[in-house]
Design a protein around this motif. Structure first.
Motif, short mmCIF file in Angstrom:
data_model
loop_
_atom_site.label_atom_id
_atom_site.label_comp_id
_atom_site.label_asym_id
_atom_site.label_seq_id
_atom_site.Cartn_x
_atom_site.Cartn_y
_atom_site.Cartn_z
N ALA A 88 0.86 -1.21 0.18
CA ALA A 88 0.06 -0.18 0.00
C ALA A 88 0.84 1.32 -0.13
O ALA A 88 0.94 2.02 1.13
N THR A 89 1.63 1.54 -1.16
CA THR A 89 2.38 2.61 -1.20
C THR A 89 1.82 4.01 -1.24
O THR A 89 2.29 4.96 -1.08
N GLY A 90 0.65 4.04 -1.52
CA GLY A 90 -0.34 5.24 -1.56
C GLY A 90 -1.03 5.34 -0.15
O GLY A 90 -1.82 6.52 0.00
N GLY A 91 -0.68 4.75 0.90
CA GLY A 91 -1.30 4.76 2.04
C GLY A 91 -2.43 4.35 2.26
O GLY A 91 -3.08 3.68 1.17
N VAL A 92 -3.29 4.04 3.41
CA VAL A 92 -4.44 3.44 3.69
C VAL A 92 -4.91 4.35 4.97
O VAL A 92 -4.59 4.54 5.79
N THR A 93 -6.53 4.12 4.71
CA THR A 93 -7.24 4.68 5.91
C THR A 93 -8.51 3.58 6.12
O THR A 93 -9.06 2.99 5.28
N MET A 94 -8.76 3.50 7.33
CA MET A 94 -9.40 2.18 7.78
C MET A 94 -10.40 2.74 8.70
O MET A 94 -10.31 3.60 9.70
#
Length: 105
Positions: A88-94
């Motif tokens: 997830a090189t673009g980041g992640v929001t959960m």
């Protein structure tokens, strides 16, 4: 009513590498999370053709709050969570949300 964990993936550096890793490596890990009643994934598109805020969103669906709590505390969830940094090189929001049908009221 069901409970979902939404995993929103930012735009990756390499989309092909993201897709391949997600489908071949990450999804099999996530499918092992106990208590899942469904697991979906899809790429995002906007209605106006612009760039969406996220590249893709996965939904981990649980039948009830207790199933979700157990699944989130499981070893399988820990492994899947640790794996996110591998692709997830673009980041992640959960986030977590409750789903209630408004269709058949």
């Amino acid at each position: 009513m069901s409970f979902k964990v939404a995993v929103c993936y930012g735009h990756p550096v390499d989309q092909v590498a993201f897709d391949t890793y997600y489908c071949d490596t990450h999804a099999p890990l996530a499918r092992k999370i106990p208590g899942l009643s469904d697991f979906t994934w899809g790429k995002c598109h906007t209605l106006d053709g612009g760039k969406p805020p996220y590249y893709a969103i996965a939904s981990l669906v649980f039948a009830d709050a207790d199933s979700m709590k157990s699944g989130l505390q499981s070893e399988e969830m820990q492994q899947a969570g640790e794996d996110v940094r591998n692709f997830a090189t673009g980041g992640v929001t959960m986030y977590i949300h409750e789903d209630r049908s408004l269709y058949n009221q």
